[in-house]
Design an enzyme around this catalytic site. Sequence first.
Site, short mmCIF file in Angstrom:
data_model
loop_
_atom_site.label_atom_id
_atom_site.label_comp_id
_atom_site.label_asym_id
_atom_site.label_seq_id
_atom_site.Cartn_x
_atom_site.Cartn_y
_atom_site.Cartn_z
N ASP A 87 -12.71 -9.12 4.39
CA ASP A 87 -13.95 -9.14 3.60
C ASP A 87 -14.45 -10.58 3.50
OD1 ASP A 87 -13.67 -6.37 3.11
OD2 ASP A 87 -14.41 -6.59 1.05
N ASP A 98 -6.57 -7.06 4.45
CA ASP A 98 -7.71 -6.40 3.81
C ASP A 98 -8.61 -7.44 3.16
OD1 ASP A 98 -9.28 -4.30 2.67
OD2 ASP A 98 -8.23 -4.62 0.77
N LYS A 110 3.13 -15.21 2.31
CA LYS A 110 3.34 -15.89 1.02
C LYS A 110 4.84 -16.12 0.90
CE LYS A 110 2.00 -17.44 -3.04
NZ LYS A 110 1.15 -18.65 -3.21
N TYR A 168 0.82 -1.21 0.00
CA TYR A 168 0.00 0.00 0.00
C TYR A 168 0.86 1.26 0.00
CZ TYR A 168 -4.55 -2.17 1.11
OH TYR A 168 -5.72 -2.87 1.07
N ASP A 171 -2.82 -18.29 0.23
CA ASP A 171 -3.77 -18.98 -0.66
C ASP A 171 -4.52 -20.09 0.08
OD1 ASP A 171 -1.30 -20.24 -0.54
OD2 ASP A 171 -1.16 -20.71 -2.68
C1 IPM Z 1 -10.43 -1.07 4.09
C2 IPM Z 1 -10.46 -0.50 2.70
C3 IPM Z 1 -9.20 0.31 2.42
C4 IPM Z 1 -8.00 -0.62 2.53
C5 IPM Z 1 -9.17 1.07 1.08
C6 IPM Z 1 -10.38 1.91 0.88
C7 IPM Z 1 -7.93 1.88 0.95
O1 IPM Z 1 -10.62 -1.51 1.76
O2 IPM Z 1 -10.26 -0.30 5.05
O3 IPM Z 1 -10.63 -2.28 4.25
O4 IPM Z 1 -7.70 -1.34 1.58
O5 IPM Z 1 -7.38 -0.62 3.59
MN MN Z 2 -11.11 -3.45 2.63
#
Ligand code: IPM
Ligand code: MN
Length: 351
Positions: A248, A244, A188, A143, A220
Amino acid sequence: MAKINFTYLPGDGIGPEVGGAAINVLKAVSSKFGHNLEIEQHLIGGAAIDVLGKPLPAETFESCKRTGAILLGAVGGPKWDHLKGAERPELGSLLPLRKKLNLYANIRPCKPYDELISRSPLKHERIVGTDFIVMRELTGGIYFGKKGRDSSGAFDECRYSKKEIERITIKAFDLARQRKKKVTSVDKSNVLETSRLWRETVTEVSERYNDVKVEHLLIDAMTMHMLTDSQNFDVILTENMFGDILTDEASVLTGSMGVIPSASISDGNVGMYEPIHGSAPDISGQNKANPLAMILSAAWMLRLSFDMDTEASSIESAVKLALTENQTTADLGGPLSTQQVGSWIAKYVQN
Ligand code: IPM
Ligand code: MN
Ligand code: NAD
């Protein structure tokens, strides 16, 4: 009378909608417990670009530094997707805020509510008993490396210093010590040099924690194990981008993106609190986004930045009851709007 002074950054898309619900709840908590609520509201992200021409205006940053407690909705959306690099909401506001405040530890819990198990596409027995926390490194890695274009293509550099890996690893082991005493480090290392350093460093630090079990998994394989053996995990330690993506994925276990809060912390007591979800442009402006992740983030702010455990717990109990009584938004199968969920929880907390 205790003071709750924080910076509120609604941001873009559903940010202001879920943020409004959380502010409603914080007002109820303050009135119930007799605290003085001082909210410094500022523009960030696309909303700040539209009004002030930049994603992180100086006054927004100054307020964050001053209060040291930040409640953020979300930034970004299609309206600003044509912008490049640091002109974008994500790269120009959220990332610099995390970096400048040194918020290197991002904590994201995954403890599915019993009431929501049926909302997940996974089988009941795959979810029940799941209770892990992802400790995501937040201020290093790909990042923040050099990025750009050259005549033949594009590049994003991924760097980690040993010190950066050590400090997040210590946070993960300290947390595991207060929980089920297990750290799963995800990397990884079969391909990436940063991951080899990651694994070496985690192994070194783990030697100081004989009471905590450590295991290493490749990213993975981890994406599979997270859904097939989620009950085996306690603290999952990983670098910025893997964390990140994994969180999700974790929302599939909890039944919705709308119920996972997060805290981003440092060594001192500065903290930023935000849901793990984004600005959800597909549902924004419709008063139907689930505000629970934002409301739970506000509870974490009370606990971690203001040492108000009872107040935080009162919000968490109200959220639990809202789920039991189906007082939720459509993503959880409930009949309420964003605003109505906020009012229901505020009312419950107040009484
Ligand atoms: C999160 C988001 C951010 C990240 C983006 C919007 C930069 O996806 O906070 O999970 O990747 O950290
Ligand atoms: Mn995110
Ligand atoms: P997203 O998290 O915004 O949405 C993914 C899916 O989950 C969508 O279908 C959305 O409707 C749903 N969803 C998310 N939050 C929800 C909620 N509270 N209630 C009900 N449903 C919800 O991810 P995306 O669509 O990939 O990204 C949209 C924008 O948000 C992008 O510009 C991205 O950069 C930004 N983003 C910002 C943050 C942040 O500010 N912390 C985090 C992630 C994404």
